[in-house]
Design an enzyme around this catalytic site. Structure first.
Site, PDB file in Angstrom:
ATOM      1  CG  ASP A   1     -21.197 -31.647 -56.469  1.00 57.49           C
ATOM      2  OD1 ASP A   1     -20.654 -31.624 -57.594  1.00 57.49           O
ATOM      3  OD2 ASP A   1     -21.135 -32.636 -55.717  1.00 57.49           O
TER       4      ASP A   1
ATOM      5  CG  ASP B   1     -12.969 -30.457 -55.929  1.00 55.25           C
ATOM      6  OD1 ASP B   1     -13.413 -30.751 -57.053  1.00 55.25           O
ATOM      7  OD2 ASP B   1     -13.109 -31.180 -54.937  1.00 55.25           O
TER       8      ASP B   1
ATOM      9  CG  HIS C   1     -12.477 -32.006 -50.593  1.00 59.82           C
ATOM     10  ND1 HIS C   1     -13.070 -33.251 -50.431  1.00 59.82           N
ATOM     11  CD2 HIS C   1     -12.869 -31.587 -51.818  1.00 59.82           C
ATOM     12  CE1 HIS C   1     -13.770 -33.562 -51.514  1.00 59.82           C
ATOM     13  NE2 HIS C   1     -13.657 -32.564 -52.373  1.00 59.82           N
TER      14      HIS C   1
ATOM     15  CG  ASP D   1     -12.670 -33.144 -60.106  1.00 63.65           C
ATOM     16  OD1 ASP D   1     -12.241 -32.230 -59.387  1.00 63.65           O
ATOM     17  OD2 ASP D   1     -13.541 -33.947 -59.743  1.00 63.65           O
TER      18      ASP D   1
ATOM     19  CG  HIS E   1     -17.561 -31.465 -59.713  1.00 66.81           C
ATOM     20  ND1 HIS E   1     -17.736 -30.862 -58.491  1.00 66.81           N
ATOM     21  CD2 HIS E   1     -16.290 -31.926 -59.700  1.00 66.81           C
ATOM     22  CE1 HIS E   1     -16.628 -30.957 -57.778  1.00 66.81           C
ATOM     23  NE2 HIS E   1     -15.729 -31.589 -58.491  1.00 66.81           N
TER      24      HIS E   1
ATOM     25  CD  GLU F   1     -16.459 -35.167 -58.142  1.00 67.94           C
ATOM     26  OE1 GLU F   1     -15.485 -35.957 -58.203  1.00 67.94           O
ATOM     27  OE2 GLU F   1     -16.617 -34.367 -57.202  1.00 67.94           O
ATOM     28  CD  GLU F   2     -16.671 -32.801 -54.188  1.00 66.49           C
ATOM     29  OE1 GLU F   2     -16.221 -33.856 -53.700  1.00 66.49           O
ATOM     30  OE2 GLU F   2     -15.940 -31.907 -54.651  1.00 66.49           O
TER      31      GLU F   2
END
Length: 415
Positions: A90, A121, A392, A185, A88, A155-156
């Site tokens: 984003d 990520d 994150h 992921d 992903h 995705e987030e």
């Protein structure tokens, strides 16, 4: 030709420099990053004279009119089945800059580690996908499978404009029942864990209405804060008390029911709020149906309202019937499990042994990935990668050597 190390650093650095924060979190989205990826795919196609290659865009537009790009790069090697790798584009916001040791949108390289927002990520998926192409065409191997590289948006924030959009609208074009599908992921430092199951996810927002009044006269109002505090604790106890099952494939092995966001409609300390929103994040082991939990929640709301005197000492009794507790489901994902003896699990496990010299371990996790949408459609999907679990977080990072190892594992599957 650049060395594999130089290529890894360049790709990672370029991606980190492109801010692709999901628009839901105040970002501009994935458009610029998608242009970079598309141009890089074309550059590889030209550089390696790649034949039978398609680069296709499946773009959607979100509710705010922002284009949400999805890119699929297909490589037809004349084989029956396909290895599909889904990453992903984003990312989440950088958060408190004072917690970072470097600019989150400028790659910092130190001791073989690259730092920056998105580095793990999910740039590790994007970078390792490109490195796989480099390895295939520079080593001139004849792959056992065709190859699809998919780069998705959103995705987030639930994948409405990303993989869910692709699965719901282009499933037959993109996926086959015998495909080997890997979502990079997830990842542990040594790379031995293969995630084959996720918990059901239920995100729910409770909207609690009382009656606003001055803080000095609580008997003239109904304190929505108190309702939220008592209701939240009671629901917490009820759900944890009933859904006690254990599934050792997960860590933690039990279902979780955690209150998270709590906000009301006042800004001054001397006002009793009349409206509060309370959010719960529930991660439920697959043996339990989220619909049963929702039924328990509805029953608890009625019981709680009927016993309101147990929870508030002073309130306007004449307004008791106007107390309202409703809810909105923000996210509901029913999880399926990838079969332990599926081809993707066996091939990935064998590659982990060959490349990393590790015995593969099958596991589940509470976090959600795009694999959920594919498993729901009965596609066996493995979630795998190598990482230090810094997604994150401030100072997010990934080891450069691990990006190369991930590509080597994919390559071993294709050999």
């Amino acid at each position: 030709m650049k060395s594999i190390l130089d290529e890894t650093i360049e790709l990672s650095s370029d991606l980190i420099s492109i801010n692709s924060v999901n628009p839901t979190f105040g970002g501009i989205g994935e458009k610029e990053k998608s242009i970079y990826i598309k141009n890089k795919l074309k550059e590889y196609r030209y550089m390696y004279s790649i034949k039978n290659c398609e680069i296709i865009e499946y773009n959607s537009v979100d509710s705010d009119g922002i284009e949400r790009p999805n890119i699929v790069s297909k490589y037809d090697f004349g084989k029956k089945d396909t290895l599909t790798i889904i990453s992903h584009m984003d990312i989440v916001p950088e958060g408190d800059l004072s917690l970072w040791n470097s600019n989150p949108f400028k790659a910092e390289i130190k001791d073989g580690i690259i730092y920056g927002r998105g580095s793990e990520d999910n740039h590790k998926g994007i970078v390792s996908s490109f490195l796989l192409l480099k390895m295939i065409f520079e080593e001139k191997i004849d792959p056992k499978y065709n190859l699809n590289l998919i780069f998705v948006a959103d995705e987030e924030d639930g994948s409405k404009y990303g993989l869910s959009y692709l699965v719901n609208n282009f499933e037959d074009e993109l996926f086959g029942s015998k495909d080997l599908i890997i979502v990079p992921d997830f990842g542990m430092p040594e790379g031995e864990f293969i995630e084959i199951a996720e918990k059901n996810i239920l995100w729910i927002k409770f909207k609690i209405t009382g009656k606003q009044c001055h803080g000095s006269v609580p008997e003239n109002g109904i304190n929505a804060d108190l309702i939220a505090f008592s209701f939240g604790k009671g629901l917490y106890d009820k759900l944890y008390g009933k859904y006690t099952g254990i599934n050792p494939i997960f860590n933690p092995a039990f279902s979780t029911f955690e209150p998270t966001i709590l906000k009301n409609n006042i800004e001054n300390i001397n006002t009793i709020p009349g409206y509060v929103e309370l959010n719960f994040d529930c991660r439920i082991i697959p043996k339990y149906d989220p619909k049963e939990i929702l039924n328990d929640i509805e029953n608890y709301i009625e019981v709680f309202k009927n016993e309101i005197e147990k929870h508030i000492l002073h309130f306007d009794i004449s307004e008791k019937e106007n107390i309202s507790i409703t809810y909105e489901i923000l996210k509901l994902e029913k999880a399926e499990e990838t079969k332990k003896d599926s081809e993707v699990v066996k091939k990935l496990g064998s590659a982990i042994k060959n490349v990393l010299n590790k015995e593969p371990i099958l596991c589940g996790m509470g976090g959600g990935t795009v694999a959920a949408f594919l498993r729901e459609k009965e596609y066996n999907t493995a979630v795998w990668g190598i990482g230090d679990e810094t997604a994150h977080q401030p100072n997010e990072h990934v080891k450069i050597e691990n990006l190369i190892k991930m590509a080597e594992v994919y390559l071993d599957i294709l050999k």
